[in-house]
Design a protein around this motif. Structure first.
Motif, PDB file in Angstrom:
ATOM      1  N   ALA A 285       0.830  -1.204   0.000  1.00 48.82           N
ATOM      2  CA  ALA A 285       0.000   0.000   0.000  1.00 48.82           C
ATOM      3  C   ALA A 285       0.865   1.256   0.000  1.00 48.82           C
ATOM      4  CB  ALA A 285      -0.926  -0.010   1.223  1.00 48.82           C
TER       5      ALA A 285
ATOM      6  N   VAL B 182       2.300   1.723  -3.466  1.00 52.08           N
ATOM      7  CA  VAL B 182       1.320   2.317  -4.387  1.00 52.08           C
ATOM      8  C   VAL B 182       1.252   3.829  -4.181  1.00 52.08           C
ATOM      9  CG1 VAL B 182      -1.137   2.436  -4.972  1.00 52.08           C
ATOM     10  CG2 VAL B 182      -0.050   0.214  -4.610  1.00 52.08           C
TER      11      VAL B 182
ATOM     12  N   LEU C 229       4.256   5.391  -5.750  1.00 47.79           N
ATOM     13  CA  LEU C 229       4.128   5.434  -7.205  1.00 47.79           C
ATOM     14  C   LEU C 229       3.182   6.548  -7.642  1.00 47.79           C
ATOM     15  CD1 LEU C 229       3.920   1.609  -8.034  1.00 47.79           C
ATOM     16  CD2 LEU C 229       5.899   3.131  -8.211  1.00 47.79           C
ATOM     17  N   PHE C 230       2.179   6.808  -6.828  1.00 49.17           N
ATOM     18  CA  PHE C 230       1.231   7.884  -7.136  1.00 49.17           C
ATOM     19  C   PHE C 230       1.896   9.249  -6.959  1.00 49.17           C
ATOM     20  CE2 PHE C 230      -2.061  10.920  -5.799  1.00 49.17           C
ATOM     21  CZ  PHE C 230      -2.913  10.843  -6.894  1.00 49.17           C
TER      22      PHE C 230
END
Length: 474
Positions: free
Chosen positions: A196, A199, A202-203
């Motif tokens: 999580a 992610v 990466l965002f």
């Protein structure tokens, strides 16, 4: 984040390529494993691959690849190099071979492995050293969860008692009753939290220092990169503690060829977790993350975990952070106590099938651990010291394991260079840390490196003499 992606790719390729090479060096076959030939319903119990992997991962990880990677990231991009190279060529190789040697030898513990290949004197020394290390692990990983939980409800001593009661029950019960059922869930939570956070990274795609911008020390207050970085980041690169945990799963593995995904794979997974949190910390310390999250760059590793998880993951992040900083260290502590029980039992040749025999070892063991914790509660500086000593002892233990594996491979006339180089490197690191660190001798850099270099040369000469006498002469 280009360095992060390259490092992640390197770890995956490390498992697929170098891990396969290390597996071929060992040579797993179809012989019956201890789980199948020595089943006792307590410690020798066949378990499915996925469950063993999850237990092994949680046993060796805990909060180590999180907190260590966060603190290590203060040094800068050099942390990426150590996580990748250390994990592939030292840590995962160390974990796999230690685990598989245990499988080949009826699931024996680390002191017995060291005694078999380094001699009876080394075995006695390692018995004492290993049990003391495991006691320190048990004490250390009671303290921080109790502090966090007491801030929510109840008193500190209340949670200390609760955690110790759990420790005792988990240490006494058959491995499939508590550890086999609960640990896979905790391991999943730890992995899910890392994914999580990845992610979210990466965002955001934060601007963090890259490896080609320089691997020099970005935080001189941490001390010299060599050897401090290699002690700070332990579980995400190499950790001697892992070799005390591998025999637990060596007694549960159904087939030797499952060793690579379990032992080598769990360490690579831990390296990936460390890589993720090192990147988070780089963003926090050097990419403006602290300001973006309304925090201070002086925040401790547990505080950073809480801040990042709550800010990026909301309520779910709070739950996962709680599992990470509470459940994970508790699980590490209770398997440490279980390992200590089995190591002592193996040394005194006392079967652990009987509850009475388990009590005979566990009760004195827990009394000593409680006394160690009590000393550190009474003396705050004492607790900080024991944590630092634990860090050094953890890496020092890997030296003895690596040397024992090297001797094993030499006797088998296999390419021992794969563990000789890490053994020599960690010998130098731990020697210089003991000399240079303020918690030990506190000597200057020049004299510390000089003595460390001399010890390294002596180790090379000794191994050359041993190899000529015991291998070439035969």
């Amino acid at each position: 984040m280009i360095t992060f992606f390259l490092s992640l790719l390197a770890l995956i390729l490390g498992y697929l390529l170098y891990g396969k090479f290390v597996e071929r060096v060992f040579g797993p076959d179809n012989r019956r494993t201890p789980a199948m030939s020595m089943t006792d319903g307590v410690d020798y119990i066949p378990l499915p691959l996925w469950k063993i992997f999850m237990i092994q991962f949680l046993n060796i990880a805990g909060t180590g690849p999180i907190f260590g990677a966060i603190m290590g990231a203060k040094f800068g991009p050099s942390a990426y190099l150590w996580i990748v190279l250390g994990c592939i060529f030292a840590g995962a190789t160390h974990d796999y071979l230690a685990g598989m040697i245990s499988v080949r030898n009826k699931g024996i513990g680390l002191p017995d492995i060291i005694g078999k290949y380094l001699g009876s004197r080394a075995k006695k020394l390692m018995l004492l050293f290993t049990v003391l290390l495991l006691i320190m692990v048990g004490a250390v990983f009671v303290y921080s969860p109790a502090i966090i939980l007491s801030g929510m409800v109840g008193s500190f001593m209340f949670w200390v008692v609760i955690i110790f009661v759990y420790y005792f029950i988990a240490t006494m019960m058959p491995i499939d009753k508590i550890i086999g059922k609960i640990y896979p869930l905790f391991a999943f939570a730890l992995l899910f939290m890392a994914i999580a956070v990845l992610v979210a990274l990466l965002f955001i795609m934060p601007d963090v220092p890259e490896i080609w911008e320089g691997i020099g020390n970005k935080n001189p207050k941490m001390g010299p990169i060599v050897p401090i970085l290699f002690i700070t980041i332990a579980c995400g690169a190499i950790s001697g503690f892992h070799a005390t945990q591998s025999p637990l799963m060596a007694r549960c593995i159904k087939h030797e060829k499952l060793g690579r995904p379990i032992f080598y794979g769990a360490m690579i997974t831990e390296g990936i977790v460390a890589l993720i949190w090192a990147t988070v910390a780089s963003y926090f310390f050097y990419g403006g993350g602290a300001a973006d999250l309304g925090a201070d760059t002086s925040a401790s590793a547990p505080q950073i975990v809480n801040i990042v998880s709550k800010s990026w993951l909301g309520m779910l992040g709070s739950v996962l952070a709680l599992l990470g900083v509470v459940a994970a260290p508790i699980s590490t502590g209770d398997t440490a106590m279980r390992s200590a029980r089995l190591i002592i039992a193996d040394f005194v040749h006392l079967s652990q099938k009987s509850i009475a025999h388990r009590l005979l070892i566990s009760v004195p063991l827990f009394i000593v651990t409680i006394l160690v914790l009590w000393y550190n509660i009474a003396d705050v500086d004492g607790f900080n010291k024991i944590w630092n000593y634990f860090g050094w002892a953890n890496q020092a233990l890997s030296i003895f394991t690596l040397w024992a594996i090297t001797i094993y491979l030499a006797h088998k006339r296999k390419p021992f260079i794969i563990t000789l180089i890490p053994a020599l490197f960690m010998t130098f690191v731990c020697t210089t840390f003991l000399l240079i660190s303020p918690i030990a001798f506190g000597l200057g850099n020049l004299i510390s490196y000089g003595i460390g270099g001399c010890v390294l040369i002596v180790a090379i000469i000794w191994f050359g003499w041993w190899y000529r006498k015991n291998i070439l002469a035969k």
